[in-house]
Design a protein around this motif. Structure first.
Motif, PDB file in Angstrom:
ATOM      1  N   LYS A 139     -20.363  11.199  20.230  1.00  0.00           N
ATOM      2  CA  LYS A 139     -21.948  10.953  19.954  1.00  0.00           C
ATOM      3  C   LYS A 139     -22.857  12.064  19.425  1.00  0.00           C
ATOM      4  N   GLY A 140     -24.114  10.646  19.178  1.00  0.00           N
ATOM      5  CA  GLY A 140     -25.468  11.588  18.431  1.00  0.00           C
ATOM      6  C   GLY A 140     -24.702  11.066  16.650  1.00  0.00           C
ATOM      7  N   ASN A 141     -25.685  12.169  15.915  1.00  0.00           N
ATOM      8  CA  ASN A 141     -26.029  11.647  14.582  1.00  0.00           C
ATOM      9  C   ASN A 141     -24.802  12.258  13.725  1.00  0.00           C
ATOM     10  N   LEU A 142     -24.440  11.440  12.926  1.00  0.00           N
ATOM     11  CA  LEU A 142     -23.688  11.892  11.935  1.00  0.00           C
ATOM     12  C   LEU A 142     -23.570  11.498  10.866  1.00  0.00           C
ATOM     13  N   LEU A 143     -23.276  13.040   9.881  1.00  0.00           N
ATOM     14  CA  LEU A 143     -22.843  12.629   8.307  1.00  0.00           C
ATOM     15  C   LEU A 143     -21.700  12.845   8.052  1.00  0.00           C
ATOM     16  N   LEU A 144     -20.921  11.613   7.263  1.00  0.00           N
ATOM     17  CA  LEU A 144     -19.903  11.082   6.789  1.00  0.00           C
ATOM     18  C   LEU A 144     -19.762  11.254   5.774  1.00  0.00           C
ATOM     19  N   ARG A 145     -18.121  12.270   5.259  1.00  0.00           N
ATOM     20  CA  ARG A 145     -18.205  11.503   3.184  1.00  0.00           C
ATOM     21  C   ARG A 145     -16.646  11.099   3.290  1.00  0.00           C
ATOM     22  N   ALA A 146     -16.549  10.885   2.285  1.00  0.00           N
ATOM     23  CA  ALA A 146     -15.411   9.772   2.549  1.00  0.00           C
ATOM     24  C   ALA A 146     -15.533   9.310   0.971  1.00  0.00           C
ATOM     25  N   PRO A 147     -13.957   9.059   0.592  1.00  0.00           N
ATOM     26  CA  PRO A 147     -14.081   8.333  -1.037  1.00  0.00           C
ATOM     27  C   PRO A 147     -13.967   6.623  -0.576  1.00  0.00           C
ATOM     28  N   THR A 148     -14.462   5.875  -1.842  1.00  0.00           N
ATOM     29  CA  THR A 148     -14.663   4.665  -2.255  1.00  0.00           C
ATOM     30  C   THR A 148     -13.005   4.194  -1.295  1.00  0.00           C
ATOM     31  N   GLY A 149     -13.191   3.133  -0.974  1.00  0.00           N
ATOM     32  CA  GLY A 149     -11.782   2.874  -0.150  1.00  0.00           C
ATOM     33  C   GLY A 149     -10.990   3.315   0.693  1.00  0.00           C
ATOM     34  N   TYR A 150     -11.964   4.489   1.477  1.00  0.00           N
ATOM     35  CA  TYR A 150     -11.231   4.841   2.160  1.00  0.00           C
ATOM     36  C   TYR A 150     -10.801   4.136   3.714  1.00  0.00           C
ATOM     37  N   GLY A 151     -12.638   3.391   3.887  1.00  0.00           N
ATOM     38  CA  GLY A 151     -12.382   2.692   5.627  1.00  0.00           C
ATOM     39  C   GLY A 151     -13.903   3.273   6.026  1.00  0.00           C
ATOM     40  N   LYS A 152     -15.302   3.742   4.565  1.00  0.00           N
ATOM     41  CA  LYS A 152     -16.165   3.361   5.874  1.00  0.00           C
ATOM     42  C   LYS A 152     -16.376   3.539   6.233  1.00  0.00           C
ATOM     43  N   THR A 153     -16.776   1.802   6.627  1.00  0.00           N
ATOM     44  CA  THR A 153     -17.518   0.588   6.993  1.00  0.00           C
ATOM     45  C   THR A 153     -17.286   0.702   8.049  1.00  0.00           C
ATOM     46  N   GLU A 154     -16.356   0.111   8.465  1.00  0.00           N
ATOM     47  CA  GLU A 154     -14.904   0.405   9.369  1.00  0.00           C
ATOM     48  C   GLU A 154     -15.136   2.077  11.168  1.00  0.00           C
ATOM     49  N   SER A 155     -15.478   2.608  10.011  1.00  0.00           N
ATOM     50  CA  SER A 155     -15.796   4.177  10.337  1.00  0.00           C
ATOM     51  C   SER A 155     -17.140   3.772  10.914  1.00  0.00           C
ATOM     52  N   ALA A 156     -18.028   3.373  10.371  1.00  0.00           N
ATOM     53  CA  ALA A 156     -19.427   3.955  10.711  1.00  0.00           C
ATOM     54  C   ALA A 156     -20.071   2.374  12.028  1.00  0.00           C
ATOM     55  N   LEU A 157     -18.671   1.457  12.023  1.00  0.00           N
ATOM     56  CA  LEU A 157     -19.044   0.520  12.863  1.00  0.00           C
ATOM     57  C   LEU A 157     -18.299   1.408  14.154  1.00  0.00           C
ATOM     58  N   LEU A 158     -17.361   1.791  13.915  1.00  0.00           N
ATOM     59  CA  LEU A 158     -16.385   2.955  14.928  1.00  0.00           C
ATOM     60  C   LEU A 158     -17.757   3.420  15.806  1.00  0.00           C
TER      61      LEU A 158
END
Length: 732
Positions: free
Chosen positions: A242-261
């Motif tokens: 809950k709250g602001n988030l800074l996320l690092r992950a390589p291309t192909g890991y599924g960052k888009t789904e992480s962002a939506l979740l």
């Protein structure tokens, strides 16, 4: 009538607008934080906003399909004097109504000091009063029913006095404007949200919509496509924060789904779904269009997912969507998830367009900034300034990237105090796909030998990445002369040509030995080459280029060689400023020559590449942040400000029609198919526009009748817009 062609009765329009208001009231309960009785003020703003249309002049003109020639909202404003509430509330409602179509500095407000304007107002009041029986006998009796419908009870704050006709003629516009000048700063938030939401209700109801849309429950939508037990650890963690988030992950890991979740974890849910507005922000149109398509795969309906950038209307048109309707709706508070550029959000802070509506939508919104590393210091500074202001409105942000330098990360940490998520090194290294090979010299010296080498070793199709359009054209011509099958791709093709070239590549990549491309390849192509030979560039840009090679190699644990030249051309220093970061990047990669580029090392390597210039860049970003904050603080609701011009000067490039397509463009405009002119436009940054003018003189001219800029330059479907004047006779 409130509208003509198609006809819409005034009571029906008010009713529809109140339906929209009711849906916003349910979806955005946090709006009540602005003022305890905010919804009452909005209700009466909607109720009275079009009452001036009762004028017989407006009705007669509309019935004939003519323009009336007077602002109906001026007459509507005068009715606010009959509201039984304190002066400040009456004035807030009056100002929202007065400016719901035009800003204060664009309106002929009838002040008694200007006799001609005042006399004109009195004449229009007489036209209005010819329909006084409608106001008294049809409109007024409906008000209690509308109050019950919206609030569950009668409020009774709008009552016409016995001498209301005289009161309309004596309304004190001078007093209203003086009150605004004295109090706009004190009531800035109320003015922004009242006008913004009045615009939203008015525009949506006029577009035939009765409610804003809500997103279905996000985690459930994702679980339908990816079962929960298959969610990666980072995705599960993002869904808990809950709250602001800074996320690092390589291309192909599924960052888009992480962002939506993450958005799912931070959303406000009603029985019908998620009501927060979500903005998925990306730097490039090509990646925005691709993400829009991807989001549609999840959420299915174009009413739930919007796309917004400078040419999104054409993208929708070319995709066979209802482009007119959807383009209009995506600019309103309608669609719950918008995939967009930062510039579309920035517009609101620079006072561009109906900026109060966008600012209203941003309260409690969830902002996802993907590929945050891609922005210049001025854009980063403005993004930081926007986030600083939006913090006060409980807007939350997710910042994510695979290649974010530490010093930029620190700026966001200082501002947002976010949670941090990154995958363990061993997990990141499973996505390693590339081995670095350093090549001494420049592309001219190495091109032929590497072309032969790639061909002999079965490493085609290969990508040749150049830093400038001129260099890319030279390389393309040389490879072509050597008998290879080559495609050229850069930013100076028409949009239509570029689209065609990319479609060819996706359909038949193996039909080419080499694709020669500029920076456009870093973002636009979802295809996979066997290898790459690239000119030197900043490390983060090089990693984006490498990303077009062996894209799915991590699945099969396959490593591909990527070749980086040590020398570029003289013009590269104009492309990458300061050039020190390019020199430092090559130095770092020389130490890795012959080694695998481990994904876990990339963030530190990128930070190292910028280490010598980071203080300079931080200073630059900070200067832009402070300048932007000053501009934003001075933004005056209900008024068009100078910062609107500043916005366009700062960010808008030009789009020109090469002279060979001028006739075609004019014919399309005349036949009502102006949207298709987009296919013949070439984007030009201002620096290039001025450089060409300096070199050749007046080679651009503005066709005022058709509102297009024509460039008297040669254009070829093979090489794009050239730095050569077109001297062909009869070309137009």
């Amino acid at each position: 009538m409130a509208k003509f062609n198609p006809n819409d009765f005034l009571e029906c329009h008010v009713n529809d607008a109140l339906n929209v208001m009711k849906s916003i009231k349910t979806a955005f309960p946090w709006i009540s934080e602005i003022r305890k009785n905010f919804w009452e003020l909005l209700f009466y703003s909607i109720l009275l906003h079009d009452l001036g249309k009762c004028s017989v002049g407006f009705q007669r003109a509309g019935a004939k399909g003519e323009i009336w020639g007077y602002r109906h909202e001026i007459l509507s404003t005068a009715f606010t004097q009959f509201l039984d509430c304190v002066e400040e509330e009456r004035n807030l409602i009056a100002l929202a109504i007065l400016t719901h179509h035009r800003y204060l500095n664009d309106l002929p407000v009838p002040t008694k000091a200007e006799e001609f304007v005042w006399m004109s107002y009195l004449e229009r009041v007489d036209e209005l009063l010819e329909n006084s029986d409608y106001v008294e006998e049809v409109f007024m009796p409906k008000i209690p029913y509308w109050e019950i419908y919206v609030f569950g009870k009668t409020i009774g704050k709008f009552k016409l006095s016995d001498d209301w006709k005289k009161g309309i003629k004596e309304y004190n516009f001078d007093g209203l404007l003086n009150w605004y000048d004295r109090n706009w700063e004190k009531y800035k938030e109320e003015l922004i949200f009242l006008k913004g939401l009045l615009n939203a209700c008015d525009h949506l109801s006029s577009a035939g919509e009765n409610s804003v849309r809500l997103l279905p429950f996000i985690a459930e939508v994702i679980a339908f496509r990816i079962p929960r037990e298959e969610w990666r650890p980072l995705q599960k963690q993002a869904n808990q924060i809950k709250g602001n988030l800074l996320l690092r992950a390589p291309t192909g890991y599924g960052k888009t789904e992480s962002a939506l979740l993450w958005a799912d974890a931070n959303s406000h849910s009603t029985k019908r779904g998620v009501s927060n507005r979500i903005f998925y922000v990306l730097p490039y149109k090509a990646s925005i269009n691709a993400m829009y398509d991807r989001m549609l795969e999840y959420f299915k309906s174009p009413e739930l997912v919007g796309v917004l950038h400078s040419s999104s209307s054409y993208y929708l048109y070319a995709s066979n969507f209802e482009y007119k309707r959807l383009s209009s709706l995506y600019q309103k508070i309608f669609t719950p998830l918008k995939v967009t550029t930062p510039f579309q959000i920035m517009k609101a802070f620079f006072g561009v367009g109906f900026f109060e509506m966008t600012l209203s939508e941003l309260k409690n919104a969830l902002l996802i900034f993907d590929e945050i590393h891609a922005y210049e210091p001025n854009i980063l500074g403005i993004i930081l300034a926007m986030l600083e202001i939006l913090k006060e409105h409980k807007t939350k942000a997710l910042i994510m990237s695979a290649t974010l330098p530490d010093f930029i990360e620190e700026l966001f940490i200082e501002l947002l105090n976010p949670e941090k998520l990154k995958i363990p090194s061993e997990d990141a290294d499973r996505f390693t796909r590339h081995r670095v090979k350093i090549v001494k010299g420049n592309i001219e010296e190495n091109l032929q030998s590497f072309a032969e080498k790639f061909k002999e070793r079965n490493l085609t199709p290969a990508l040749i990445a150049c830093n400038t359009v001129d260099r890319a054209i030279e390389v393309y011509k040389r490879l072509k002369s050597l008998g290879y099958r080559v495609m050229l791709l850069h930013s100076r093709f028409t949009y239509g040509n570029r689209e065609e070239l990319e479609r060819k590549l996706r359909r038949d990549l193996d039909g080419y030995d080499f694709v020669v491309a500029t920076q456009v390849v870093e973002v636009s192509l979802d295809i996979s080459f066997q290898t790459i030979l690239t000119e030197p560039a900043p490390l983060d840009a090089l990693i984006q280029r490498f990303g077009r090679v062996n894209r799915q190699g991590w699945k099969e644990k396959r490593i591909a060689d990527v070749y980086v030249l040590t020398d570029g051309s003289e013009k590269d220093e104009n492309v990458y400023k300061p050039y020190d970061v390019v020199r430092e990047s090559i130095k770092i990669l020389k130490n890795l020559d012959g080694q695998e580029l481990k994904e876990s090392l990339i963030p530190n390597l990128v930070s190292e590449a910028y280490s010598k210039i980071k203080s300079q860049l931080v200073k630059e970003i900070e200067e832009h942040r402070l300048t932007a904050l000053e501009l934003f603080e001075d933004l005056q609701p209900l008024k068009k400000t100078e910062s609107e011009h500043q916005f366009y000067r700062m960010f808008q490039g030009l789009e020109v029609v090469p002279v060979r397509f001028a006739d075609k463009a004019v014919r399309l405009i005349k036949s009502g198919r102006g949207i298709e002119v987009h296919r013949y436009l070439v984007p030009l940054p201002y620096w290039k526009f001025y450089a060409l003018q300096d070199k050749f003189g007046e080679i651009f001219w503005y066709d005022r009748d058709h509102r297009i800029i024509i460039a008297n330059l040669k254009y070829s479907h093979e090489t794009g817009l050239m730095d050569e004047v077109c001297n062909e006779i009869g070309i137009i």
